[in-house]
Design a protein around this motif. Structure first.
Motif, short mmCIF file in Angstrom:
data_model
loop_
_atom_site.label_atom_id
_atom_site.label_comp_id
_atom_site.label_asym_id
_atom_site.label_seq_id
_atom_site.Cartn_x
_atom_site.Cartn_y
_atom_site.Cartn_z
N THR A 36 0.90 -1.17 0.15
CA THR A 36 0.00 -0.14 0.04
C THR A 36 0.84 1.22 -0.05
O THR A 36 0.18 2.32 -0.03
CB THR A 36 -0.93 0.06 1.08
N GLU A 95 1.91 4.38 -3.62
CA GLU A 95 1.00 5.66 -4.04
C GLU A 95 1.44 6.80 -3.26
O GLU A 95 1.10 8.02 -3.59
CB GLU A 95 -0.56 5.25 -4.03
N TYR A 96 1.91 6.70 -1.96
CA TYR A 96 1.81 7.76 -1.07
C TYR A 96 3.48 8.10 -0.96
O TYR A 96 3.88 8.82 -0.01
CB TYR A 96 1.40 7.30 0.31
N ASN A 144 1.71 12.84 3.49
CA ASN A 144 1.62 11.79 2.65
C ASN A 144 1.65 10.54 3.63
O ASN A 144 0.72 9.74 3.49
CB ASN A 144 3.06 11.48 1.92
N TRP A 159 -1.62 7.77 3.64
CA TRP A 159 -1.48 6.53 3.62
C TRP A 159 -1.98 6.04 4.72
O TRP A 159 -3.00 4.72 4.44
CB TRP A 159 0.01 6.43 3.74
N SER A 211 -5.93 5.90 4.45
CA SER A 211 -6.49 5.11 3.12
C SER A 211 -7.14 3.92 3.54
O SER A 211 -6.99 3.39 4.34
CB SER A 211 -5.13 4.93 2.24
N ASN A 245 -7.16 1.26 1.59
CA ASN A 245 -6.17 0.07 1.55
C ASN A 245 -5.65 -0.35 2.88
O ASN A 245 -5.47 -1.38 3.02
CB ASN A 245 -5.44 0.18 0.27
#
Length: 96
Positions: free
Chosen positions: A27, A30-31, A64, A68, A71, A73
């Motif tokens: 995960t 993306e961050y 960020n 995360w 998030s 996810n």
């Protein structure tokens, strides 16, 4: 400002902890998260210890890191994390 997610853990279920670690790592990208340290406790130089594992994740910013952590996810992994470990989590902001 670089940010660090620092987790110290007491492992309850090693198999589930390994699953959590693999899924959590997936995960991060993306961050901008990058696993810096993943290790097992080996001894004290000073003070007391109640954990047997540590993980440090570096993010480009606290924003960020927080995005995360919040998030969907990552939040979906919390039940697995709770089954796998007792975890203390701290965040640190480091000026550039």
């Amino acid at each position: 400002m670089t940010a660090f997610f620092v987790a110290t853990s007491q492992v309850k279920d090693p198999e589930k902890f390994a699953q959590y670690g693999q899924q959590a790592a997936a995960t991060l990208g993306e961050y901008g998260g990058e696993l810096v340290i993943k290790g097992k406790f080996s001894g004290n130089l000073s003070g007391a210890n109640e954990h047997d594992a540590v993980g440090v994740i570096k993010f480009p910013s606290m924003s960020n890191l927080q995005s995360w952590y919040d998030s969907p996810n990552y939040q979906a992994l919390l039940p697995l994390r709770e089954q796998a470990v007792f975890m203390n989590i701290s965040t640190y902001a480091v000026p550039e």
